[in-house]
Design a protein around this motif. Structure first.
Motif, PDB file in Angstrom:
ATOM      1  N   ARG A 104      22.130  27.332  53.794  1.00 61.34           N
ATOM      2  CA  ARG A 104      22.514  26.878  55.538  1.00 61.34           C
ATOM      3  C   ARG A 104      23.132  28.240  56.415  1.00 61.34           C
ATOM      4  O   ARG A 104      22.604  28.698  57.281  1.00 61.34           O
ATOM      5  CB  ARG A 104      23.396  26.008  55.687  1.00 61.34           C
ATOM      6  N   LYS A 105      23.899  28.841  55.591  1.00 63.41           N
ATOM      7  CA  LYS A 105      24.613  30.326  56.138  1.00 63.41           C
ATOM      8  C   LYS A 105      23.596  31.229  56.097  1.00 63.41           C
ATOM      9  O   LYS A 105      23.634  32.107  57.143  1.00 63.41           O
ATOM     10  CB  LYS A 105      25.974  30.527  55.331  1.00 63.41           C
ATOM     11  N   ALA A 106      22.908  31.527  55.076  1.00 64.59           N
ATOM     12  CA  ALA A 106      21.927  32.564  55.136  1.00 64.59           C
ATOM     13  C   ALA A 106      20.803  32.425  56.098  1.00 64.59           C
ATOM     14  O   ALA A 106      20.298  33.464  56.448  1.00 64.59           O
ATOM     15  CB  ALA A 106      21.241  32.477  53.712  1.00 64.59           C
ATOM     16  N   LEU A 107      20.468  31.157  56.663  1.00 64.39           N
ATOM     17  CA  LEU A 107      19.561  30.896  57.564  1.00 64.39           C
ATOM     18  C   LEU A 107      19.993  31.150  58.848  1.00 64.39           C
ATOM     19  O   LEU A 107      19.267  31.172  59.804  1.00 64.39           O
ATOM     20  CB  LEU A 107      18.673  29.515  57.494  1.00 64.39           C
ATOM     21  N   GLN A 108      21.478  31.232  59.062  1.00 67.79           N
ATOM     22  CA  GLN A 108      21.896  31.337  60.522  1.00 67.79           C
ATOM     23  C   GLN A 108      21.320  32.771  61.183  1.00 67.79           C
ATOM     24  O   GLN A 108      21.440  33.656  60.355  1.00 67.79           O
ATOM     25  CB  GLN A 108      23.462  31.427  60.446  1.00 67.79           C
ATOM     26  N   ILE A 124      13.392  35.890  59.585  1.00 72.81           N
ATOM     27  CA  ILE A 124      12.421  34.432  59.815  1.00 72.81           C
ATOM     28  C   ILE A 124      12.521  33.482  58.505  1.00 72.81           C
ATOM     29  O   ILE A 124      12.731  34.077  57.601  1.00 72.81           O
ATOM     30  CB  ILE A 124      11.136  34.694  60.130  1.00 72.81           C
ATOM     31  N   HIS A 125      12.412  32.425  58.683  1.00 69.31           N
ATOM     32  CA  HIS A 125      12.008  31.538  57.453  1.00 69.31           C
ATOM     33  C   HIS A 125      10.872  30.491  57.956  1.00 69.31           C
ATOM     34  O   HIS A 125      10.647  30.346  59.082  1.00 69.31           O
ATOM     35  CB  HIS A 125      13.150  30.742  57.106  1.00 69.31           C
ATOM     36  N   GLY A 126      10.221  29.781  57.130  1.00 71.86           N
ATOM     37  CA  GLY A 126       8.877  28.936  57.366  1.00 71.86           C
ATOM     38  C   GLY A 126       8.364  28.578  56.222  1.00 71.86           C
ATOM     39  O   GLY A 126       8.993  28.572  55.051  1.00 71.86           O
TER      40      GLY A 126
END
Length: 148
Positions: free
Chosen positions: A85-89, A115-117
């Protein structure tokens, strides 16, 4: 054909096939049925469990509940989820356009940004072969529109 469980005088139980009950009785009377383990011809039918099909309208048995997850696994998953969660902030969700967006950034057509997906295995392999830096996430990511 009919199958019988048979028992000899020595207590050996074995299975034998006959075209009918009458054929079994005739062969038994003429001492043609013998125990394959000891050769005894003093053979009688053994008690058999009937093969009864379930009713067509009956419900299948309820599935047993899954085994509870050990506390150590729960704890490790919580730590992993928090780190992810922290890495995706600050990262932008691009959904199934991940491969296209990552390629565009790698080629300089778009500015670099986190980005993430989602990508198929084939898309991810192609990106790696092209030298596009990607990394799989250890836990599934819920698209923003499906998050609670």
């Amino acid at each position: 054909m009919i199958v019988f469980d048979l028992r000899c005088g020595a207590g050996h139980v074995f299975e034998a096939w006959f075209s009918s009950s009458g054929v079994y009785e005739d062969q038994r009377w003429r001492k043609l049925v013998a125990c394959p383990m000891c050769g005894d011809t003093g053979v009688d039918k053994a008690v058999m469990a009937p093969n009864v099909s379930p009713k067509g309208n009956s419900r299948p048995p309820a599935a047993s509940p899954p085994a509870p997850m050990p506390d150590a696994v729960k704890s490790a998953l919580k730590v992993l989820a928090e780190a992810q969660r922290k890495a995706l902030q600050g990262s932008r969700w691009v959904g199934d356009r991940f491969a296209t967006e990552a390629r565009a950034m790698h080629s300089g057509d778009q500015p670099d940004q986190p980005i993430h997906g989602q990508a198929t295995l084939a898309e991810a392999k192609a990106l790696v072969e092209e030298g596009v830096p990607i990394a799989p996430l250890p836990l599934p990511v819920v698209p923003p529109e499906k998050a609670n």
